[in-house]
Design a protein around this motif. Structure first.
Motif, PDB file in Angstrom:
ATOM      1  N   ASN A  95       0.840  -1.194   0.000  1.00 63.25           N
ATOM      2  CA  ASN A  95       0.000   0.000   0.000  1.00 63.25           C
ATOM      3  C   ASN A  95       0.878   1.249   0.000  1.00 63.25           C
ATOM      4  OD1 ASN A  95      -1.478   2.240   1.740  1.00 63.25           O
ATOM      5  ND2 ASN A  95      -3.058   0.978   0.787  1.00 63.25           N
ATOM      6  N   GLU A  96       0.680   2.142  -0.963  1.00 66.87           N
ATOM      7  CA  GLU A  96       1.535   3.317  -1.118  1.00 66.87           C
ATOM      8  C   GLU A  96       1.471   4.245   0.084  1.00 66.87           C
ATOM      9  OE1 GLU A  96       0.782   5.337  -4.765  1.00 66.87           O
ATOM     10  OE2 GLU A  96       1.251   3.602  -6.032  1.00 66.87           O
ATOM     11  N   GLU A  97       0.267   4.449   0.630  1.00 68.53           N
ATOM     12  CA  GLU A  97       0.126   5.335   1.792  1.00 68.53           C
ATOM     13  C   GLU A  97       0.883   4.786   2.993  1.00 68.53           C
ATOM     14  OE1 GLU A  97      -3.410   6.811   4.867  1.00 68.53           O
ATOM     15  OE2 GLU A  97      -3.935   5.836   2.962  1.00 68.53           O
ATOM     16  N   TRP A  98       0.731   3.503   3.236  1.00 68.83           N
ATOM     17  CA  TRP A  98       1.407   2.857   4.355  1.00 68.83           C
ATOM     18  C   TRP A  98       2.922   2.993   4.213  1.00 68.83           C
ATOM     19  CZ3 TRP A  98       0.206   0.367   8.890  1.00 68.83           C
ATOM     20  CH2 TRP A  98       1.139  -0.507   9.422  1.00 68.83           C
ATOM     21  N   MET A  99       3.412   2.742   3.015  1.00 66.51           N
ATOM     22  CA  MET A  99       4.849   2.798   2.790  1.00 66.51           C
ATOM     23  C   MET A  99       5.392   4.221   2.863  1.00 66.51           C
ATOM     24  SD  MET A  99       5.935  -0.203   2.719  1.00 66.51           S
ATOM     25  CE  MET A  99       7.591   0.026   2.080  1.00 66.51           C
ATOM     26  N   ALA A 100       4.609   5.190   2.418  1.00 63.53           N
ATOM     27  CA  ALA A 100       5.048   6.584   2.511  1.00 63.53           C
ATOM     28  C   ALA A 100       5.238   6.996   3.963  1.00 63.53           C
ATOM     29  CB  ALA A 100       4.035   7.497   1.828  1.00 63.53           C
ATOM     30  N   GLN A 101       4.349   6.540   4.843  1.00 63.59           N
ATOM     31  CA  GLN A 101       4.486   6.845   6.264  1.00 63.59           C
ATOM     32  C   GLN A 101       5.729   6.201   6.851  1.00 63.59           C
ATOM     33  OE1 GLN A 101       0.802   5.520   7.992  1.00 63.59           O
ATOM     34  NE2 GLN A 101      -0.398   7.211   7.128  1.00 63.59           N
ATOM     35  N   ARG A 102       5.992   4.959   6.446  1.00 61.00           N
ATOM     36  CA  ARG A 102       7.168   4.276   6.955  1.00 61.00           C
ATOM     37  C   ARG A 102       8.458   4.876   6.421  1.00 61.00           C
ATOM     38  NH1 ARG A 102       3.200   3.108   8.515  1.00 61.00           N
ATOM     39  NH2 ARG A 102       2.952   1.865  10.404  1.00 61.00           N
ATOM     40  N   ARG A 103       8.423   5.340   5.182  1.00 60.57           N
ATOM     41  CA  ARG A 103       9.623   5.965   4.623  1.00 60.57           C
ATOM     42  C   ARG A 103       9.940   7.267   5.347  1.00 60.57           C
ATOM     43  NH1 ARG A 103      11.517   5.580  -1.526  1.00 60.57           N
ATOM     44  NH2 ARG A 103      13.555   6.573  -1.272  1.00 60.57           N
ATOM     45  N   LEU A 104       8.897   8.033   5.682  1.00 61.53           N
ATOM     46  CA  LEU A 104       9.105   9.253   6.448  1.00 61.53           C
ATOM     47  C   LEU A 104       9.671   8.924   7.820  1.00 61.53           C
ATOM     48  CD1 LEU A 104       8.823  12.284   6.992  1.00 61.53           C
ATOM     49  CD2 LEU A 104       6.422  11.860   7.609  1.00 61.53           C
ATOM     50  N   ARG A 105       9.115   7.922   8.469  1.00 62.54           N
ATOM     51  CA  ARG A 105       9.599   7.530   9.796  1.00 62.54           C
ATOM     52  C   ARG A 105      11.057   7.082   9.721  1.00 62.54           C
ATOM     53  NH1 ARG A 105       6.174   2.931  12.584  1.00 62.54           N
ATOM     54  NH2 ARG A 105       4.602   4.598  12.394  1.00 62.54           N
ATOM     55  N   ALA A 106      11.401   6.345   8.672  1.00 63.19           N
ATOM     56  CA  ALA A 106      12.783   5.883   8.515  1.00 63.19           C
ATOM     57  C   ALA A 106      13.733   7.058   8.342  1.00 63.19           C
ATOM     58  CB  ALA A 106      12.883   4.942   7.315  1.00 63.19           C
ATOM     59  N   LEU A 108      13.309  10.170   9.387  1.00 62.67           N
ATOM     60  CA  LEU A 108      13.411  10.895  10.652  1.00 62.67           C
ATOM     61  C   LEU A 108      14.259  10.138  11.670  1.00 62.67           C
ATOM     62  CD1 LEU A 108       9.720  12.170  10.979  1.00 62.67           C
ATOM     63  CD2 LEU A 108      11.732  13.481  10.280  1.00 62.67           C
ATOM     64  N   ASN A 109      14.375   8.827  11.460  1.00 60.11           N
ATOM     65  CA  ASN A 109      15.174   7.982  12.357  1.00 60.11           C
ATOM     66  C   ASN A 109      16.582   7.759  11.815  1.00 60.11           C
ATOM     67  OD1 ASN A 109      15.301   6.413  14.768  1.00 60.11           O
ATOM     68  ND2 ASN A 109      15.139   4.551  13.547  1.00 60.11           N
ATOM     69  N   SER A 110      16.976   8.565  10.808  1.00 61.27           N
ATOM     70  CA  SER A 110      18.293   8.439  10.183  1.00 61.27           C
ATOM     71  C   SER A 110      18.551   7.020   9.687  1.00 61.27           C
ATOM     72  CB  SER A 110      19.412   8.862  11.151  1.00 61.27           C
ATOM     73  OG  SER A 110      20.646   8.973  10.482  1.00 61.27           O
ATOM     74  N   HIS A 111      17.459   6.390   9.220  1.00 59.09           N
ATOM     75  CA  HIS A 111      17.525   5.038   8.663  1.00 59.09           C
ATOM     76  C   HIS A 111      18.157   4.038   9.630  1.00 59.09           C
ATOM     77  CE1 HIS A 111      17.362   7.798   5.126  1.00 59.09           C
ATOM     78  NE2 HIS A 111      16.316   7.017   4.898  1.00 59.09           N
ATOM     79  N   TRP A 136      16.271   2.894   0.752  1.00 56.53           N
ATOM     80  CA  TRP A 136      15.965   4.117   1.489  1.00 56.53           C
ATOM     81  C   TRP A 136      17.211   4.673   2.189  1.00 56.53           C
ATOM     82  CZ3 TRP A 136      10.825   2.751   4.503  1.00 56.53           C
ATOM     83  CH2 TRP A 136       9.816   2.463   3.564  1.00 56.53           C
ATOM     84  N   GLY A 137      17.949   3.821   2.855  1.00 49.39           N
ATOM     85  CA  GLY A 137      19.036   4.298   3.704  1.00 49.39           C
ATOM     86  C   GLY A 137      20.423   3.900   3.259  1.00 49.39           C
ATOM     87  N   GLY A 138      20.559   3.381   2.026  1.00 52.21           N
ATOM     88  CA  GLY A 138      21.863   2.947   1.561  1.00 52.21           C
ATOM     89  C   GLY A 138      22.896   4.053   1.555  1.00 52.21           C
ATOM     90  N   ASP A 139      22.505   5.249   1.122  1.00 47.40           N
ATOM     91  CA  ASP A 139      23.449   6.372   1.095  1.00 47.40           C
ATOM     92  C   ASP A 139      23.941   6.718   2.496  1.00 47.40           C
ATOM     93  OD1 ASP A 139      23.130   6.485  -1.615  1.00 47.40           O
ATOM     94  OD2 ASP A 139      21.837   8.255  -1.624  1.00 47.40           O
TER      95      ASP A 139
END
Length: 323
Positions: A95-106, A108-111, A136-139
């Motif tokens: 689900n795109e909405e669910w994943m967008a929220q998790r990506r934002l959380r990640a 904010l948590n510096s991955h 998301w956090g590879g860089d």
């Protein structure tokens, strides 16, 4: 009334139990255990354990306890959400909405990478709380490992690491080996009847640190992806583990919508280490040097400094305090 105190009546509880048992039978990594768990849930229902109206958080807690009664799988849990979950059949990650929220959380948590530091004595230190998706956090991970590239020894602090993704585990691990690929781990997925392998990468941005002494701090909080990182390095004799035996969760899975306000996480795979042919499910990862978690950094740091001194050979003239 607070949203978290929404009352779930007995009829709704029975519907949730039925739906939960169906999902377990369809997806849980061990079908025979899924049948046992489903039967246990039905027994709790027959015993009247879900007869009284309860608030959502309490029901989620009770269901989690009952799910883990059969085999102690701590990856198997239910969570209450005050806000309605997206209408999604199957895994919520689709689900795109669910994943967008998790990506934002990640983000904010510096991955999951909380602190990178050069300790006195030229010892590198990386505090990892979660191994986020490398897409998301590879860089962030690459930047951290490049910062540590000129250290003489490394300490990875996983004492508060609660999990993560094997792709990120493989990315960071790749820095600790040379450019010859090393098979780190495999995951068997029940739904697809497919085994997925994870190897170190032959190319990484920056230096391979294959000869640098490495120490991994673990505790009873360390879980899932954090345990994989520690276990992989231990079985390959690439790092010394210092601290406490870990939590014991080796079954990857995904979240599904159980009810408009209930999320269930169901393990749909199992880990197979290529060296041991097994994993750490239920038993945890045992440290090479057992010490209390709060003492692990001091112990590992002393060992790291000893390795630095040994690597320098004959001491140069003058004090070493500027290292």
């Amino acid at each position: 009334m607070d949203a978290s105190q929404t009352i779930i009546d007995a009829a709704t509880q029975a519907e949730i139990i039925q739906r939960l048992a169906e999902k377990l039978r369809a997806h849980y990594v061990y079908p025979d255990v899924a049948e046992q768990i489903g039967a246990r849930l039905q027994q709790h229902l027959a015993d009247g354990d879900y007869a009284d109206p309860v608030d959502g958080e309490f029901l989620a807690f009770s269901l989690t306890q009952h799910l883990q009664e059969v085999n102690g799988d701590e990856h198997l849990w239910v969570r209450w959400h005050p806000e309605p979950l997206p209408e999604q059949e199957g895994l919520l990650r689709d689900n795109e909405e669910w994943m967008a929220q998790r990506r934002l959380r990640a983000r904010l948590n510096s991955h999951g990478l909380h602190r990178v530091e050069r300790l006195p004595g030229n010892v590198g230190y990386l505090d990892i709380r979660f191994f986020e998706r490398p897409a998301w956090g590879g860089d962030t991970a690459v930047a951290a490992m490049q910062f540590l590239a000129h250290a003489h020894a490394l300490i990875f602090d996983l004492r508060k690491c609660t999990g993560g993704y094997p792709g990120m585990v493989a990315l960071i691990s790749s820095y600790l080996f040379d450019d010859e690929p090393v098979h780190l781990n495999s995951l068997y997925w029940r739904d697809d009847d497919f085994t997925q392998q994870y190897w170190t990468l032959p190319y990484i941005p920056g230096k391979h640190l294959a000869d640098m002494p490495a120490y991994v701090l673990i505790s009873d909080v360390t879980f899932s992806g954090g345990e994989e990182f520690a276990y992989n390095l231990q079985t390959r004799k690439r790092a010394t583990l210092v601290g406490e035996t870990t939590g014991g969760g080796a079954h990857p899975g995904g979240s599904q919508r159980l009810h408009p306000h209930f999320e269930v996480f169901i393990p749909i795979g199992r880990t197979i280490n290529p060296v041991t042919g097994s994993n750490w499910e239920g038993s945890g990862v045992s440290p090479d040097i057992p010490v209390a978690a709060e003492q692990a950094l001091n112990v590992a740091y002393r060992l790291a400094l000893e390795s630095v001194i040994a690597s320098l050979g004959e001491p140069p003239p003058g004090p070493l305090s500027a290292l």
